[in-house]
Design a protein around this motif. Structure first.
Motif, PDB file in Angstrom:
ATOM      1  N   LYS A 104       0.940  -1.102  -0.184  1.00 41.54           N
ATOM      2  CA  LYS A 104      -0.037  -0.018   0.147  1.00 41.54           C
ATOM      3  C   LYS A 104       0.988   1.260  -0.021  1.00 41.54           C
ATOM      4  CE  LYS A 104      -3.940  -2.082   2.429  1.00 41.54           C
ATOM      5  NZ  LYS A 104      -4.682  -2.356   3.719  1.00 41.54           N
ATOM      6  N   ILE A 105       2.026   1.106   0.738  1.00 39.61           N
ATOM      7  CA  ILE A 105       2.685   2.451   0.857  1.00 39.61           C
ATOM      8  C   ILE A 105       3.591   2.576  -0.529  1.00 39.61           C
ATOM      9  CG2 ILE A 105       5.119   3.360   1.779  1.00 39.61           C
ATOM     10  CD1 ILE A 105       4.089   2.015   4.401  1.00 39.61           C
ATOM     11  N   GLN A 106       3.719   1.526  -1.281  1.00 41.78           N
ATOM     12  CA  GLN A 106       4.495   1.724  -2.517  1.00 41.78           C
ATOM     13  C   GLN A 106       3.415   2.313  -3.590  1.00 41.78           C
ATOM     14  OE1 GLN A 106       7.781   1.145  -3.399  1.00 41.78           O
ATOM     15  NE2 GLN A 106       6.954   2.326  -5.125  1.00 41.78           N
ATOM     16  N   TRP A 107       2.128   1.663  -3.632  1.00 40.72           N
ATOM     17  CA  TRP A 107       1.279   2.222  -4.346  1.00 40.72           C
ATOM     18  C   TRP A 107       1.027   3.703  -4.290  1.00 40.72           C
ATOM     19  CZ3 TRP A 107      -3.212  -1.755  -3.239  1.00 40.72           C
ATOM     20  CH2 TRP A 107      -2.841  -2.917  -4.048  1.00 40.72           C
ATOM     21  N   LEU A 108       0.874   4.408  -2.933  1.00 43.68           N
ATOM     22  CA  LEU A 108       0.768   5.557  -2.512  1.00 43.68           C
ATOM     23  C   LEU A 108       1.840   6.311  -3.129  1.00 43.68           C
ATOM     24  CD1 LEU A 108      -0.505   5.474   1.084  1.00 43.68           C
ATOM     25  CD2 LEU A 108      -1.897   6.128  -1.100  1.00 43.68           C
ATOM     26  N   LEU A 109       3.191   5.912  -2.886  1.00 44.16           N
ATOM     27  CA  LEU A 109       4.454   6.633  -3.512  1.00 44.16           C
ATOM     28  C   LEU A 109       4.463   6.760  -4.813  1.00 44.16           C
ATOM     29  CD1 LEU A 109       7.093   5.177  -0.926  1.00 44.16           C
ATOM     30  CD2 LEU A 109       5.924   7.740  -0.863  1.00 44.16           C
ATOM     31  N   THR A 110       3.831   5.689  -5.603  1.00 40.35           N
ATOM     32  CA  THR A 110       3.841   5.680  -7.040  1.00 40.35           C
ATOM     33  C   THR A 110       2.857   6.768  -7.508  1.00 40.35           C
ATOM     34  OG1 THR A 110       4.678   3.320  -6.946  1.00 40.35           O
ATOM     35  CG2 THR A 110       3.275   4.137  -9.020  1.00 40.35           C
ATOM     36  N   GLU A 111       1.866   6.831  -6.796  1.00 43.45           N
ATOM     37  CA  GLU A 111       0.734   7.853  -7.296  1.00 43.45           C
ATOM     38  C   GLU A 111       1.233   9.434  -7.221  1.00 43.45           C
ATOM     39  OE1 GLU A 111      -3.883   9.023  -6.423  1.00 43.45           O
ATOM     40  OE2 GLU A 111      -3.075   7.238  -5.487  1.00 43.45           O
ATOM     41  N   ILE A 112       1.875   9.491  -5.805  1.00 39.76           N
ATOM     42  CA  ILE A 112       2.258  10.657  -5.525  1.00 39.76           C
ATOM     43  C   ILE A 112       3.339  11.232  -6.530  1.00 39.76           C
ATOM     44  CG2 ILE A 112       3.831  11.955  -3.821  1.00 39.76           C
ATOM     45  CD1 ILE A 112       2.522  10.364  -1.524  1.00 39.76           C
ATOM     46  N   SER A 113       4.317  10.380  -7.169  1.00 43.35           N
ATOM     47  CA  SER A 113       5.574  10.741  -7.821  1.00 43.35           C
ATOM     48  C   SER A 113       4.790  10.795  -9.290  1.00 43.35           C
ATOM     49  CB  SER A 113       6.368   9.489  -8.041  1.00 43.35           C
ATOM     50  OG  SER A 113       7.119   9.165  -6.701  1.00 43.35           O
ATOM     51  N   ALA A 114       3.621  10.104  -9.545  1.00 44.79           N
ATOM     52  CA  ALA A 114       3.035  10.429 -10.970  1.00 44.79           C
ATOM     53  C   ALA A 114       2.325  11.712 -10.965  1.00 44.79           C
ATOM     54  CB  ALA A 114       2.010   9.296 -11.389  1.00 44.79           C
ATOM     55  N   THR A 115       1.786  12.179  -9.987  1.00 43.10           N
ATOM     56  CA  THR A 115       0.979  13.470  -9.921  1.00 43.10           C
ATOM     57  C   THR A 115       1.581  14.739  -9.347  1.00 43.10           C
ATOM     58  OG1 THR A 115       0.045  12.768  -7.887  1.00 43.10           O
ATOM     59  CG2 THR A 115      -1.039  11.926  -9.720  1.00 43.10           C
ATOM     60  N   CYS A 116       2.736  14.376  -8.542  1.00 46.01           N
ATOM     61  CA  CYS A 116       3.126  15.660  -7.993  1.00 46.01           C
ATOM     62  C   CYS A 116       4.296  16.299  -8.631  1.00 46.01           C
ATOM     63  CB  CYS A 116       3.649  15.406  -6.481  1.00 46.01           C
ATOM     64  SG  CYS A 116       2.138  15.025  -5.442  1.00 46.01           S
ATOM     65  N   PRO A 117       4.583  17.471  -8.866  1.00 42.07           N
ATOM     66  CA  PRO A 117       3.819  18.421  -8.181  1.00 42.07           C
ATOM     67  C   PRO A 117       2.747  18.575  -9.098  1.00 42.07           C
ATOM     68  CG  PRO A 117       5.897  19.480  -9.403  1.00 42.07           C
ATOM     69  CD  PRO A 117       5.844  18.321  -9.316  1.00 42.07           C
ATOM     70  N   LEU A 118       1.610  19.155  -8.474  1.00 36.84           N
ATOM     71  CA  LEU A 118       0.390  19.514  -9.335  1.00 36.84           C
ATOM     72  C   LEU A 118       0.658  20.513 -10.243  1.00 36.84           C
ATOM     73  CD1 LEU A 118      -2.450  18.850  -6.832  1.00 36.84           C
ATOM     74  CD2 LEU A 118      -1.871  17.769  -8.788  1.00 36.84           C
ATOM     75  N   PRO A 119       0.102  20.599 -11.555  1.00 39.34           N
ATOM     76  CA  PRO A 119       0.434  21.756 -12.394  1.00 39.34           C
ATOM     77  C   PRO A 119      -0.561  22.888 -12.085  1.00 39.34           C
ATOM     78  CG  PRO A 119      -1.087  20.231 -13.549  1.00 39.34           C
ATOM     79  CD  PRO A 119      -0.527  19.486 -12.234  1.00 39.34           C
ATOM     80  N   ALA A 120      -0.012  24.017 -12.624  1.00 40.32           N
ATOM     81  CA  ALA A 120      -0.628  25.322 -12.078  1.00 40.32           C
ATOM     82  C   ALA A 120      -2.254  25.243 -12.615  1.00 40.32           C
ATOM     83  CB  ALA A 120      -0.165  26.448 -12.860  1.00 40.32           C
ATOM     84  N   SER A 121      -2.760  24.503 -13.465  1.00 39.98           N
ATOM     85  CA  SER A 121      -3.920  24.301 -13.978  1.00 39.98           C
ATOM     86  C   SER A 121      -4.823  23.681 -12.967  1.00 39.98           C
ATOM     87  CB  SER A 121      -4.111  23.462 -15.379  1.00 39.98           C
ATOM     88  OG  SER A 121      -3.546  22.148 -14.954  1.00 39.98           O
ATOM     89  N   ARG A 122      -4.383  22.927 -11.995  1.00 36.20           N
ATOM     90  CA  ARG A 122      -5.242  22.334 -10.718  1.00 36.20           C
ATOM     91  C   ARG A 122      -4.998  23.299  -9.482  1.00 36.20           C
ATOM     92  NH1 ARG A 122      -4.743  16.623 -10.483  1.00 36.20           N
ATOM     93  NH2 ARG A 122      -6.269  16.978  -8.803  1.00 36.20           N
ATOM     94  N   ARG A 123      -4.574  24.395  -9.585  1.00 43.47           N
ATOM     95  CA  ARG A 123      -4.586  25.409  -8.551  1.00 43.47           C
ATOM     96  C   ARG A 123      -6.322  25.782  -8.056  1.00 43.47           C
ATOM     97  NH1 ARG A 123      -5.370  30.773  -8.119  1.00 43.47           N
ATOM     98  NH2 ARG A 123      -4.951  31.211 -10.170  1.00 43.47           N
ATOM     99  N   PRO A 124      -6.679  25.439  -6.894  1.00 43.42           N
ATOM    100  CA  PRO A 124      -7.950  25.695  -6.532  1.00 43.42           C
ATOM    101  C   PRO A 124      -8.169  27.392  -6.795  1.00 43.42           C
ATOM    102  CG  PRO A 124      -7.072  24.687  -4.823  1.00 43.42           C
ATOM    103  CD  PRO A 124      -5.986  24.829  -6.056  1.00 43.42           C
ATOM    104  N   GLU A 125      -9.251  27.908  -7.286  1.00 48.77           N
ATOM    105  CA  GLU A 125      -9.578  29.252  -7.599  1.00 48.77           C
ATOM    106  C   GLU A 125      -9.201  30.179  -5.893  1.00 48.77           C
ATOM    107  OE1 GLU A 125     -13.051  30.347  -9.574  1.00 48.77           O
ATOM    108  OE2 GLU A 125     -12.747  28.787 -11.257  1.00 48.77           O
TER     109      GLU A 125
END
Length: 81
Positions: free
Chosen positions: A20-41
């Motif tokens: 589970k930890i490996q799954w989470l780390l893989t997801e974090i690596s794939a999505t971070c850092p979030l692009p500017a387009s994902r910035r909440p208004e």
């Protein structure tokens, strides 16, 4: 990640946790850092930039606490009297 998702929770709970930890780390690596387009208004561009610098995955590239405290966005926050 709910209990049983690895089918190992009852047989080998430590291995299930590692998976589970490996799954989470893989997801974090794939999505971070979030692009500017994902910035909440509701977050300013300056605040978003600071958060991005604070949440950099690579520790040696991450902003230090002293740099955070000196950031312009924090300097703009009014202090309580």
């Amino acid at each position: 990640l709910c209990p049983g998702v690895t089918a190992l929770s009852e047989i080998d709970p430590h291995r299930a946790t590692r998976i589970k930890i490996q799954w989470l780390l893989t997801e974090i690596s794939a999505t971070c850092p979030l692009p500017a387009s994902r910035r909440p208004e509701y977050l300013s561009v300056e605040c978003w930039a600071l958060l991005q610098r604070m949440l950099t995955l690579e520790p040696n590239l991450r902003i230090t606490v002293d740099q955070v405290l000196e950031d312009a966005w924090l300097q703009d926050i009014p202090t309580a009297m």
